[in-house]
Design a protein around this motif. Sequence first.
Motif, PDB file in Angstrom:
ATOM      1  N   ALA A 279      -8.389  -4.630 -12.096  1.00  0.00           N
ATOM      2  CA  ALA A 279      -7.952  -5.341 -10.904  1.00  0.00           C
ATOM      3  C   ALA A 279      -8.197  -4.541  -9.626  1.00  0.00           C
ATOM      4  O   ALA A 279      -8.200  -5.088  -8.532  1.00  0.00           O
ATOM      5  CB  ALA A 279      -6.465  -5.678 -11.023  1.00  0.00           C
ATOM      6  N   PHE A 280      -8.379  -3.224  -9.767  1.00  0.00           N
ATOM      7  CA  PHE A 280      -8.472  -2.370  -8.586  1.00  0.00           C
ATOM      8  C   PHE A 280      -9.903  -1.937  -8.271  1.00  0.00           C
ATOM      9  O   PHE A 280     -10.159  -1.285  -7.262  1.00  0.00           O
ATOM     10  CB  PHE A 280      -7.590  -1.133  -8.768  1.00  0.00           C
ATOM     11  CG  PHE A 280      -6.159  -1.455  -9.116  1.00  0.00           C
ATOM     12  CD1 PHE A 280      -5.498  -2.511  -8.487  1.00  0.00           C
ATOM     13  CD2 PHE A 280      -5.461  -0.725 -10.075  1.00  0.00           C
ATOM     14  CE1 PHE A 280      -4.171  -2.820  -8.798  1.00  0.00           C
ATOM     15  CE2 PHE A 280      -4.149  -1.031 -10.398  1.00  0.00           C
ATOM     16  CZ  PHE A 280      -3.501  -2.083  -9.754  1.00  0.00           C
TER      17      PHE A 280
ATOM     18  N   ARG C  75       7.638  -6.198  -6.351  1.00  0.00           N
ATOM     19  CA  ARG C  75       7.045  -7.505  -6.132  1.00  0.00           C
ATOM     20  C   ARG C  75       7.587  -8.541  -7.136  1.00  0.00           C
ATOM     21  O   ARG C  75       7.546  -9.743  -6.868  1.00  0.00           O
ATOM     22  CB  ARG C  75       5.528  -7.406  -6.305  1.00  0.00           C
ATOM     23  CG  ARG C  75       4.766  -8.075  -5.200  1.00  0.00           C
ATOM     24  CD  ARG C  75       3.284  -7.928  -5.366  1.00  0.00           C
ATOM     25  NE  ARG C  75       2.644  -7.348  -4.190  1.00  0.00           N
ATOM     26  CZ  ARG C  75       2.568  -7.950  -3.003  1.00  0.00           C
ATOM     27  NH1 ARG C  75       3.099  -9.135  -2.798  1.00  0.00           N
ATOM     28  NH2 ARG C  75       1.959  -7.347  -1.994  1.00  0.00           N
ATOM     29  N   LYS C 260       0.339  -1.594  -3.447  1.00  0.00           N
ATOM     30  CA  LYS C 260       0.410  -2.968  -2.944  1.00  0.00           C
ATOM     31  C   LYS C 260       0.524  -3.990  -4.091  1.00  0.00           C
ATOM     32  O   LYS C 260       1.031  -5.094  -3.883  1.00  0.00           O
ATOM     33  CB  LYS C 260      -0.773  -3.293  -2.034  1.00  0.00           C
ATOM     34  CG  LYS C 260      -0.608  -2.656  -0.642  1.00  0.00           C
ATOM     35  CD  LYS C 260      -1.589  -3.174   0.391  1.00  0.00           C
ATOM     36  CE  LYS C 260      -1.337  -4.583   0.838  1.00  0.00           C
ATOM     37  NZ  LYS C 260      -0.081  -4.779   1.592  1.00  0.00           N
ATOM     38  N   SER C 261       0.076  -3.609  -5.272  1.00  0.00           N
ATOM     39  CA  SER C 261       0.251  -4.534  -6.408  1.00  0.00           C
ATOM     40  C   SER C 261       1.676  -4.488  -6.948  1.00  0.00           C
ATOM     41  O   SER C 261       2.153  -5.436  -7.551  1.00  0.00           O
ATOM     42  CB  SER C 261      -0.753  -4.205  -7.522  1.00  0.00           C
ATOM     43  OG  SER C 261      -0.336  -3.063  -8.244  1.00  0.00           O
TER      44      SER C 261
END
Lengths: 346, 346, 346, 346
Positions: A279-280, C75, C260-261
């Motif tokens: 994902a990164f 999150r 940020k995730s």
Amino acid sequence: MIIVMRKGATQAQVNEVVERVRAAGFGVHLSQGEERTIIGAIGGDRRVLSDLNLEAAPGVERVTPISKPYKLVSRDFHPEDTVIRVGGATVGGSDLWVVAGPCSVEGRELLLESARLVRDGGAHALRAGAFKPRSSPYSFQGLGEEGLKYLAEARALTGLPVVTEVMDTRDVELVAEYADVLQIGTRNMQNFSLLKEVGRTNKPVLLKRGMSATIEEWLMAAEYVMSEGNHQVILCERGVRTFETATRNTLDLSAVVVAKSLTHLPVVVDPSHGVGKRAFVGALARAAVAAGADGILVEVHQRPDEAKSDAAQTIGPTAFHQMMHEIAAIAQVLGRRLPTPVSAHV
Amino acid sequence: MIIVMRKGATQAQVNEVVERVRAAGFGVHLSQGEERTIIGAIGGDRRVLSDLNLEAAPGVERVTPISKPYKLVSRDFHPEDTVIRVGGATVGGSDLWVVAGPCSVEGRELLLESARLVRDGGAHALRAGAFKPRSSPYSFQGLGEEGLKYLAEARALTGLPVVTEVMDTRDVELVAEYADVLQIGTRNMQNFSLLKEVGRTNKPVLLKRGMSATIEEWLMAAEYVMSEGNHQVILCERGVRTFETATRNTLDLSAVVVAKSLTHLPVVVDPSHGVGKRAFVGALARAAVAAGADGILVEVHQRPDEAKSDAAQTIGPTAFHQMMHEIAAIAQVLGRRLPTPVSAHV
Amino acid sequence: MIIVMRKGATQAQVNEVVERVRAAGFGVHLSQGEERTIIGAIGGDRRVLSDLNLEAAPGVERVTPISKPYKLVSRDFHPEDTVIRVGGATVGGSDLWVVAGPCSVEGRELLLESARLVRDGGAHALRAGAFKPRSSPYSFQGLGEEGLKYLAEARALTGLPVVTEVMDTRDVELVAEYADVLQIGTRNMQNFSLLKEVGRTNKPVLLKRGMSATIEEWLMAAEYVMSEGNHQVILCERGVRTFETATRNTLDLSAVVVAKSLTHLPVVVDPSHGVGKRAFVGALARAAVAAGADGILVEVHQRPDEAKSDAAQTIGPTAFHQMMHEIAAIAQVLGRRLPTPVSAHV
Amino acid sequence: MIIVMRKGATQAQVNEVVERVRAAGFGVHLSQGEERTIIGAIGGDRRVLSDLNLEAAPGVERVTPISKPYKLVSRDFHPEDTVIRVGGATVGGSDLWVVAGPCSVEGRELLLESARLVRDGGAHALRAGAFKPRSSPYSFQGLGEEGLKYLAEARALTGLPVVTEVMDTRDVELVAEYADVLQIGTRNMQNFSLLKEVGRTNKPVLLKRGMSATIEEWLMAAEYVMSEGNHQVILCERGVRTFETATRNTLDLSAVVVAKSLTHLPVVVDPSHGVGKRAFVGALARAAVAAGADGILVEVHQRPDEAKSDAAQTIGPTAFHQMMHEIAAIAQVLGRRLPTPVSAHV
């Protein structure tokens, strides 16, 4: 090189050091302060200085090198960027260079499918390992020569030059027969026998930074290759080892910027190993190009979940296309270009 | 192995993982919580699990191995200490083992002089490099086969077995002809081709820990050697790379204690490379023995200031004698013994 | 949380652990394999689990947390991005936020000049230290309250909100009177008293990552602030400590992407401390924005060579303008915007 | 300090640097080589040099400090060992000093029981935290002043002086009222406000090394305390942060040896935090004493499995007695002594 003598070093000790420095062909500049004497070694071939072992001489407190320990890789001796040709593309000029493909060659069909995928996606070279360095002896070790043959077939099919790793001095000749670029992996960055051996071929070498190598050690590894006559070295930052466990490694983009200031060689970035999570990868590829990297080495697989190795960090076709789109736009901001591969017209 | 599924993973994703785990020969234990499903993989050959790449399967959040990835090196499978015979001495039993000598073989006379010095000082083996891994291609690279011949001569003269490094798969046979113990250096700890090659000889292997290798990776490197049939591996802690610049490396004595709890193999310590400064070598040798190390590998030279490599960390005869005296006394506190070498009677 | 029992743990030990987990309000899921028992703790308030110290319970081999140890920053509990208002600008939305200024407040005239410079260059806030953490007690320690007054004057003059560091719990009230954003420096990231104290103010907090803090520890530090009621936390990556000496720190842009995730809080980057050398600041600012950072904190000085602290990493007006130009273009590639500051119209 | 000018630096740039160095009160020694000019700054107060920021001056390539940045802590200015008196015992002389007790003060009865236990086991001081730095705001934070009162009661009961942590400048006066030694924890090693505040008390300070502090930074932190007038500083190595995950930290025993060569202050070791696992604490305590540490700080609890914090690394009575026995024997080898505490006769 500056030699700082200890407080209280005797005149005899100072003389002894001065003589050894002179005997090695250097000029000497003496600076006698109130507390300490400082000796400057001037001119001569600085590369022999480390063999003098002056740190161990009686009365010496510290030795500080002034010149860099490398020469052929240094921008001081070769100010303009080195541009290396790989197939129809160039590395190190204003064009970005993208190398993509699966972690390892898993089989003929799979590889040919991958090759078409990355070719259609705009890659300039195909990467895949036939010899795989695995931390466990019980893990899949790669297909070896069979894998190399599939790579050659993939090149014939797509026109993409092939980048693949060599791990053993005994395999250099064999791998050089099939590959367009010889990759030295992070675990072999200081396998000096291997560095010398690839330095005797005429193939470009992609030299990954060692897991805990300083930038200077990385450049010295490149110097090993170049000192054997092969000046086509592409440096590749792939993350260093730190205390952080949330990522596989810590991608060091400062190293790209610093290395490019010190050397004329191209520097590319491998965000897949750098961060280790699919994902990164895209975000770090963008960051690498923004920092000034000359290219990207990325693990791509048509069905990443089924990859036999490094699946967690391998991206699929959609993510690859988005990455190419984004780095092209960022390249443009910096006055660079992501060229349409020649092979795309094959 | 425990597979933690993401919050919101679908039943189909859970089933997919369960099937892959079963297909690999494992039993499955399902634990369905309110928020997450957790899958335990039970029995089977855990060494194949990493090739399943479950981290990348859809719906998987995390995979936590429960078993260790190594088997032959593990104390679980071989609870009692392995004792390795090197010449007349043993490594890994209650006797301490001391290997001493210059960093590199610099010449015939010097080496023979060193050999006598360390033999008289009580060492059980002689160390010196004929092939030297140097960070600069312009530094002295060792005498090669000529150096090996001098080592054999030193053994004949003193009765001391010889420990020396091999850096290239092509040299393993040659070095094994001359040496009693094959050393794998820190830069080659994950040179898997080399590990396999020394694993095919019948000589004990001294395996230095990689500069930034975890204890698990170090044990996996030993597993590589053992998986080829050679079970005589001596682990050697020599300092790891950290942010600290006051010492050459950071000697990790916890690693000795931890490694000895995980493996039956002997663990020795190299304080010379660990700290990199002569004045500190003795104190760290003492600490290593107090921590439970099975032996010490130390750089000793009759005139350390003149050593061609590693001079700054090489100790002289007086410091060596003091070190031997001190570690003998500490060994006694722990119920161990620094034996008088057989060779001392030659 | 998963508790893995040792091979050979007794039934009584398993029962003991199960009871402690139940007593803490959790459900229990037992998984009895052939070799080991695995206990899953389900539901309940996971934040109390660490106080159970199950790692130390007899028969326990390992405890693996499944849930994250933070809640307010996560999150999972707050999926949409937090947007924080600072003066006329926002942090954490689609707009980039740029904070610029000298390392320290050196004097009234110099500061006002700097403030005008960064305002005209397009910064959204002014940074400068009145209290300076210096590694030597003999270095300039900042002007203290006098510095705060100059900062307030600079704000009145330019309209720029002020970001400044607070180092002592006793100064929080004072600094909060003058500053718009309270900065917690890298050395105080785990000064828990200070974190709680700024958590009791109503000012946004800019929380620098500790020099060797993991991403999880950084988020836990933010949780400290938020647990006191102040939910306006801006995270700031500024480089971590590694073995590399060519740069002051190793800027970890993966951390931006990973953080940020995991959290809804904004994440900005300080390339000045990250790399420590002026010539490299611009490239790393570009890379940070390309990686997805919400803003940049940068040291700017009208005559950087004369800066009283951090001169080597402080950029001048020209480099600042170029950086602003470049990050604006990169922001656009990512669908973001570098807004013209409201203050520019003052 | 040596200032190396860039290749191609102009005469004006050299003159500018020379003038700034002279203006700061230094003598100047010029060394003009073929390629570069090197400027030596001689005499003067070297502590002001860092404020000159010469690294940023035009034409300067590198600045190399020759003198150390600390003075009061340096052995150069105070060659003989500092011996600090704590209760009836001394720290830094030939006697070893052992501080033992639970991680935190959990309650009155438990603490008094612990105090008796460690007193009877031969400890010279009692340790336990009333204020606890915990990475989670939801973990037990200590009993605060109530805990301090129990500590005072434990001292009255056993005669053992008390070592306890202070985390907030506002608590220094309070803690100093109850404690005999003020502990600065690893997370606050560069909390300069706190360092100054304890520097204004007349209580000995036990200064733990920061998790990623270099030895030089650790000594500079001690210099902060001493520069306020309090010269009673005891340094404590407790492990540094590295890539290794098998241990909580990496205990750096080289740091003990190096620090003792640079400073006259006593250096003790905390093996509990260093390794983080109970089974390994004894071996590392032995190693620390063998390396030359002046004492040991160890977490001991009558029923370690029930400890409220750090249970996994806390040893019980039997392991404590064995440790005391072993370090006493090793001390003897080194010509030191583990004295019977005065308090044992209370």
